[in-house]
Design a protein around this motif. Structure first.
Motif, PDB file in Angstrom:
ATOM      1  N   UNK A 148       0.812  -1.213   0.000  1.00 55.20           N
ATOM      2  CA  UNK A 148       0.000   0.000   0.000  1.00 55.20           C
ATOM      3  C   UNK A 148       0.852   1.272   0.000  1.00 55.20           C
ATOM      4  N   UNK A 149       1.931   1.294   0.776  1.00 53.53           N
ATOM      5  CA  UNK A 149       2.705   2.530   0.949  1.00 53.53           C
ATOM      6  C   UNK A 149       3.746   2.766  -0.155  1.00 53.53           C
ATOM      7  N   UNK A 150       3.966   1.773  -1.011  1.00 53.48           N
ATOM      8  CA  UNK A 150       5.008   1.911  -2.027  1.00 53.48           C
ATOM      9  C   UNK A 150       4.725   3.052  -2.999  1.00 53.48           C
ATOM     10  N   UNK A 151       3.449   3.284  -3.276  1.00 52.99           N
ATOM     11  CA  UNK A 151       3.090   4.321  -4.255  1.00 52.99           C
ATOM     12  C   UNK A 151       2.648   5.618  -3.581  1.00 52.99           C
ATOM     13  N   UNK A 152       2.989   5.799  -2.306  1.00 58.44           N
ATOM     14  CA  UNK A 152       2.547   6.997  -1.579  1.00 58.44           C
ATOM     15  C   UNK A 152       3.024   8.258  -2.298  1.00 58.44           C
ATOM     16  N   UNK A 153       2.079   9.142  -2.600  1.00 56.35           N
ATOM     17  CA  UNK A 153       2.407  10.384  -3.310  1.00 56.35           C
ATOM     18  C   UNK A 153       1.783  11.589  -2.625  1.00 56.35           C
ATOM     19  N   UNK A 154       1.352  11.437  -1.349  1.00 58.10           N
ATOM     20  CA  UNK A 154       0.585  12.491  -0.707  1.00 58.10           C
ATOM     21  C   UNK A 154       1.127  12.823   0.682  1.00 58.10           C
ATOM     22  N   UNK A 155       0.991  14.097   1.003  1.00 61.18           N
ATOM     23  CA  UNK A 155       1.335  14.603   2.323  1.00 61.18           C
ATOM     24  C   UNK A 155       0.110  15.294   2.892  1.00 61.18           C
ATOM     25  N   UNK A 156       0.124  15.506   4.196  1.00 64.91           N
ATOM     26  CA  UNK A 156      -1.035  16.095   4.866  1.00 64.91           C
ATOM     27  C   UNK A 156      -0.614  17.303   5.676  1.00 64.91           C
ATOM     28  N   UNK A 157      -1.454  18.337   5.637  1.00 70.17           N
ATOM     29  CA  UNK A 157      -1.293  19.474   6.540  1.00 70.17           C
ATOM     30  C   UNK A 157      -2.583  19.597   7.336  1.00 70.17           C
ATOM     31  N   UNK A 158      -2.445  19.650   8.653  1.00 72.72           N
ATOM     32  CA  UNK A 158      -3.622  19.691   9.522  1.00 72.72           C
ATOM     33  C   UNK A 158      -4.232  21.089   9.536  1.00 72.72           C
ATOM     34  N   UNK A 159      -5.428  21.168  10.100  1.00 76.02           N
ATOM     35  CA  UNK A 159      -6.165  22.437  10.136  1.00 76.02           C
ATOM     36  C   UNK A 159      -5.468  23.494  10.981  1.00 76.02           C
ATOM     37  N   UNK A 160      -4.515  23.072  11.813  1.00 71.79           N
ATOM     38  CA  UNK A 160      -3.765  24.024  12.636  1.00 71.79           C
ATOM     39  C   UNK A 160      -2.323  24.176  12.173  1.00 71.79           C
ATOM     40  N   UNK A 161      -2.048  23.685  10.954  1.00 69.48           N
ATOM     41  CA  UNK A 161      -0.765  24.005  10.338  1.00 69.48           C
ATOM     42  C   UNK A 161       0.376  23.060  10.636  1.00 69.48           C
ATOM     43  N   UNK A 162       0.071  21.809  10.951  1.00 68.91           N
ATOM     44  CA  UNK A 162       1.148  20.839  11.133  1.00 68.91           C
ATOM     45  C   UNK A 162       1.236  19.926   9.915  1.00 68.91           C
ATOM     46  N   UNK A 163       2.462  19.645   9.498  1.00 70.45           N
ATOM     47  CA  UNK A 163       2.724  18.719   8.405  1.00 70.45           C
ATOM     48  C   UNK A 163       2.749  17.297   8.954  1.00 70.45           C
ATOM     49  N   UNK A 164       1.961  16.413   8.340  1.00 70.95           N
ATOM     50  CA  UNK A 164       1.952  15.001   8.722  1.00 70.95           C
ATOM     51  C   UNK A 164       2.404  14.173   7.533  1.00 70.95           C
ATOM     52  N   UNK A 165       3.436  13.368   7.757  1.00 72.62           N
ATOM     53  CA  UNK A 165       3.974  12.526   6.694  1.00 72.62           C
ATOM     54  C   UNK A 165       3.029  11.380   6.347  1.00 72.62           C
ATOM     55  N   UNK A 166       2.218  10.995   7.343  1.00 70.58           N
ATOM     56  CA  UNK A 166       1.378   9.817   7.183  1.00 70.58           C
ATOM     57  C   UNK A 166       0.158   9.999   8.067  1.00 70.58           C
ATOM     58  N   UNK A 167      -0.979   9.467   7.618  1.00 69.69           N
ATOM     59  CA  UNK A 167      -2.181   9.504   8.441  1.00 69.69           C
ATOM     60  C   UNK A 167      -1.927   8.830   9.786  1.00 69.69           C
ATOM     61  N   UNK A 168      -0.988   7.871   9.793  1.00 70.93           N
ATOM     62  CA  UNK A 168      -0.724   7.108  11.012  1.00 70.93           C
ATOM     63  C   UNK A 168       0.690   7.341  11.531  1.00 70.93           C
TER      64      UNK A 168
END
Length: 329
Positions: free
Chosen positions: A256-276
């Motif tokens: 599942x993670x081999x094709x990861x192409x997305x990053x996340x920024x939370x509503x308060x401005x933190x960068x998350x590399x992974x949902x988990x």
């Protein structure tokens, strides 16, 4: 363009999931069964429109071409249309999507489209109004269905519908869902129930394997489509007899993670590399004026070198994510 965001495993990041609120007005059993509760954090205001513009501009400068505006329920923001307009007018951004519970779509989706929203995902976990009410805690089935119809009326060629299939709740509805998309340009996205910090019991009670669904589809003549570089993680299947498509999101599959192409920024401005992931990286101090854009891009680029090769869901470890609304699913 600045250097493309890339991690040490040579994965490039074309897709930003940007949360603009963690507030939601539904009480879905697998996400916020007790309803939304404020975090109690100090300085806990959500990203402003200028801050949204700066973070999206930095990602676009480094190769991101798709932004999904998420929540909570993003349409609860009074300035949601301004946010869509801000994201869609950013140079380099080609796709602007949102994920919504759909309860405001009938009244607002025309304005969303005019502001530049190109793609819509609607959460709809049942085609039975009573089961919908049981899962979401809200008696809004009619409004959500009317919103989907309205999206087609205002010109969307396809609507994606997210379904979390759960054993002993809605899993027996698979034939009904397939029948529903036979003559409708809907991409049904079956999302495997994920284990999060607050949901261990629910997971063990209701988890349905996506692999079982995939095997059933393949046996019935469904064929896998090729992914585009800024597509999400779904394996999408098509069938010559169906106008609709089916997407499967299976986070427990080994690759599942081999094709990861997305990053996340939370509503308060933190960068998350992974949902988990185990922690978020503070970006907000670099979102206060336009002069800090280079520093912002540099911080993100450096932090990408710490991105893990995979999540640890197989070990029952969901990181710091208490529930899916907390950083935008």
């Amino acid at each position: 363009m600045a250097q493309q965001f890339e991690d040490k495993f040579n994965r490039k990041f074309y897709y930003l999931r940007l949360s603009v609120t963690d507030v939601c007005n539904f009480k879905c059993t697998y996400c916020l069964p007790d309803g939304y509760k404020p975090s109690g954090q100090k300085n806990s205001s959500f990203l402003t429109v200028p801050e949204v513009k700066r973070v999206v501009s930095a990602f676009a400068e480094c190769g991101t071409s798709k932004v999904r505006i998420t929540g909570g329920e993003p349409s609860l923001r009074k300035d949601f249309i301004d946010i869509i307009d801000t994201v869609s007018s950013t140079s380099g951004i080609q796709k602007v999507a949102t994920t919504t519970n759909g309860y405001r779509m009938e009244k607002q989706v025309a304005d969303w489209k005019q502001a530049g929203l190109t793609h819509i995902n609607v959460s709809l976990d049942s085609l039975d109004p009573r089961m919908f009410h049981q899962i979401t805690g809200e008696n809004k089935f009619t409004q959500v269905m009317a919103g989907i119809d309205r999206a087609f009326e205002v010109g969307y060629e396809q609507v994606k519908v997210n379904v979390v299939l759960m054993k002993d709740l809605n899993s027996q509805e698979l034939p009904n869902f397939l029948n529903w998309i036979k003559d409708r340009p809907i991409q049904l996205r079956f999302i495997e129930l994920m284990q999060t910090g607050e949901m261990d019991d629910l997971f063990h009670k209701h988890h349905v394997s996506g692999v079982a669904i995939r095997n059933q589809l393949i046996a019935n003549g469904w064929i896998l489509k090729v992914r585009a570089v800024n597509d999400g993680p779904a394996q999408v299947f098509v069938h010559p007899d169906y106008q609709g498509e089916i997407g499967l999101i299976m986070p427990y599959e080994k690759s599942f993670c081999e094709s990861c192409n997305r990053l996340r920024v939370s509503a308060r401005g933190k960068l998350h590399m992974c949902l988990f992931g185990d922690h978020g990286v503070e970006l907000r101090d670099l979102l206060q004026n336009d002069l800090q854009q280079n520093a912002l891009m540099e911080r993100i680029s450096q932090q990408l070198q710490n991105k893990s090769q995979s999540h640890f869901l197989h070990d029952g470890n969901s990181g710091i994510t208490p529930h899916l609304a907390s950083i935008g699913g």
